[in-house]
Design a protein around this motif. Structure first.
Motif, PDB file in Angstrom:
ATOM      1  N   TRP A 176       1.029  -1.171  -0.154  1.00  0.00           N
ATOM      2  CA  TRP A 176      -0.026   0.126  -0.148  1.00  0.00           C
ATOM      3  C   TRP A 176       0.859   1.232  -0.009  1.00  0.00           C
ATOM      4  O   TRP A 176       1.999   1.296   0.709  1.00  0.00           O
ATOM      5  N   ASP A 193      -1.262  -1.620  -4.388  1.00  0.00           N
ATOM      6  CA  ASP A 193      -2.334  -2.714  -4.078  1.00  0.00           C
ATOM      7  C   ASP A 193      -3.530  -1.723  -3.343  1.00  0.00           C
ATOM      8  O   ASP A 193      -4.467  -2.084  -3.082  1.00  0.00           O
ATOM      9  N   GLY A 194      -3.104  -0.569  -2.490  1.00  0.00           N
ATOM     10  CA  GLY A 194      -3.747  -0.038  -1.613  1.00  0.00           C
ATOM     11  C   GLY A 194      -3.305   1.310  -1.277  1.00  0.00           C
ATOM     12  O   GLY A 194      -2.162   1.885  -1.686  1.00  0.00           O
ATOM     13  N   TRP A 195      -3.976   2.125  -0.903  1.00  0.00           N
ATOM     14  CA  TRP A 195      -3.668   3.539  -0.451  1.00  0.00           C
ATOM     15  C   TRP A 195      -4.387   3.833   0.872  1.00  0.00           C
ATOM     16  O   TRP A 195      -5.353   3.704   1.268  1.00  0.00           O
ATOM     17  N   ALA A 224      -7.585   0.511  -6.183  1.00  0.00           N
ATOM     18  CA  ALA A 224      -6.599   0.045  -4.835  1.00  0.00           C
ATOM     19  C   ALA A 224      -7.762   0.056  -3.673  1.00  0.00           C
ATOM     20  O   ALA A 224      -8.574   1.093  -3.758  1.00  0.00           O
ATOM     21  N   THR A 225      -7.502  -0.491  -2.881  1.00  0.00           N
ATOM     22  CA  THR A 225      -8.246  -0.469  -1.553  1.00  0.00           C
ATOM     23  C   THR A 225      -7.666   0.802  -0.942  1.00  0.00           C
ATOM     24  O   THR A 225      -6.572   1.243  -0.831  1.00  0.00           O
ATOM     25  N   GLU A 299     -12.574   1.590   2.556  1.00  0.00           N
ATOM     26  CA  GLU A 299     -12.618   0.425   2.973  1.00  0.00           C
ATOM     27  C   GLU A 299     -12.152  -0.156   4.285  1.00  0.00           C
ATOM     28  O   GLU A 299     -12.497  -0.968   5.160  1.00  0.00           O
TER      29      GLU A 299
END
Length: 327
Positions: A176, A193-195, A224-225, A299
């Motif tokens: 992330w 994959d995430g922020w 991205a999540t 999320e």
């Protein structure tokens, strides 16, 4: 259908109230209440922010996570954020070990860091463009090493040949990205994959989410999540919760962020202007403001209790007993 909102906690491994016992016992309490994750910060030469006081105690975060992973069964463990001052082989090896200890319950949040002096201390370049290059290279090298590939690599800072990592992670570790700027969103859309922008106002978060979706679509990548980590203070009444918060200091901090969405007046000047930067109030207030981030696309919301580490257990209990059930 929206995914279930996940809730995490930043653990007290830094500052005046830093304690390994609090980290481990707090994580066990969090798991029992149904929190989804616990997180640590990362520093090489820790310098507290103005709102944190002056105590520069900092218990190494990856070691704290390994201790927590060894006594818990469900909690995801993560870094918010690992800064890219480690050698990439060491970085990959450390997170592979955390994956093994936790049976795969690990997220590697990685950012550029906010303190150039930490990179200078590590003998690495300290300008933002150079740190951005380090982060991107480290992410790519970690993924290659985690896959079991035998890796050779050379740039201005690292030079190694045919390095193979064993053991590899239980499964691929999500990476992330941090940061609240448009440039941070571009990095996330490029290779993360995430922020997790950590502290950010709700209006800025909304604007960045629109931008991140556009970038992801253009790049042909999945969105991205998205997560946030607002400062949090909970109490039976709002006044008591706010008594632990330096609103003026937070407003001053917000005004230093040139890319944040400003109110109509052109600068932040009231508590309402920095909505989302701090969640402070009763359980109902915390639920409402957490839901606002969820509505904007978050999320995962990580409650950053650094302003309340002095009554850490009581904060977990209030959140666990009155906020989590409502969420």
């Amino acid at each position: 259908m929206k995914a279930k909102l996940k809730i995490g906690l930043l653990v007290p491994h830094f500052g005046e109230h830093a304690s390994t016992e609090k980290c481990i016992e707090g994580a066990l309490k969090a798991e029992a209440y149904g929190f989804d994750s616990v997180w640590v910060r990362d520093h090489l030469v820790f310098t507290p922010h103005d709102i944190e006081g002056r105590d520069n105690t900092h218990i190494e975060g990856l070691i704290v996570l390994s201790a927590i992973a060894s006594v818990t069964e469900k909690l995801t463990i993560g870094t918010a954020m690992a800064i890219c001052h480690r050698h990439p082989i060491h970085l990959a090896q450390s997170f592979a070990a955390l994956s093994r200890i936790s049976k795969g319950r690990v997220i590697m949040g990685m950012s550029l860091g906010g303190f150039p002096h930490e990179f200078t201390a590590a003998g690495l370049p300290s300008t933002l463009p150079e740190r951005a290059h380090l982060a991107r290279a480290n992410a790519a090298l970690c993924r290659r090493l985690w896959s079991g590939e035998k890796v050779s690599y050379q740039n201005d800072y690292y030079n190694f040949e045919e390095v193979e990592l064993k053991p590899t992670p239980v499964h691929p570790i999500p990476i992330w990205g941090g940061g609240s700027t448009p440039a941070a969103c571009r990095r996330v859309a490029d290779y993360c994959d995430g922020w997790l922008p950590a502290r950010i106002t709700i209006e800025t978060f909304k604007k960045r989410m629109v931008y991140l979706r556009e970038l992801s679509l253009s790049a042909g990548r999945s969105m991205a999540t998205a997560a946030v980590m607002p400062l949090t203070s909970i109490a039976r009444d709002k006044e008591a919760a706010l008594s632990h918060v330096d609103i003026k200091g937070l407003i001053d901090e917000a005004n230093k962020n040139a890319t944040w969405v400003k109110p109509a007046a052109g600068s932040f000047s009231t508590a309402a202007d920095i909505e989302g930067l701090i969640l402070a109030g009763t359980p109902a207030d915390i639920v409402r403001e957490t839901r606002a981030f969820q509505a904007a696309g978050a999320e995962l919301v990580i409650f950053d209790l650094r302003l309340r580490f002095g009554d850490w257990y009581q904060q977990i209990e209030l959140l666990g007993e009155e906020v989590l059930p409502a969420l």
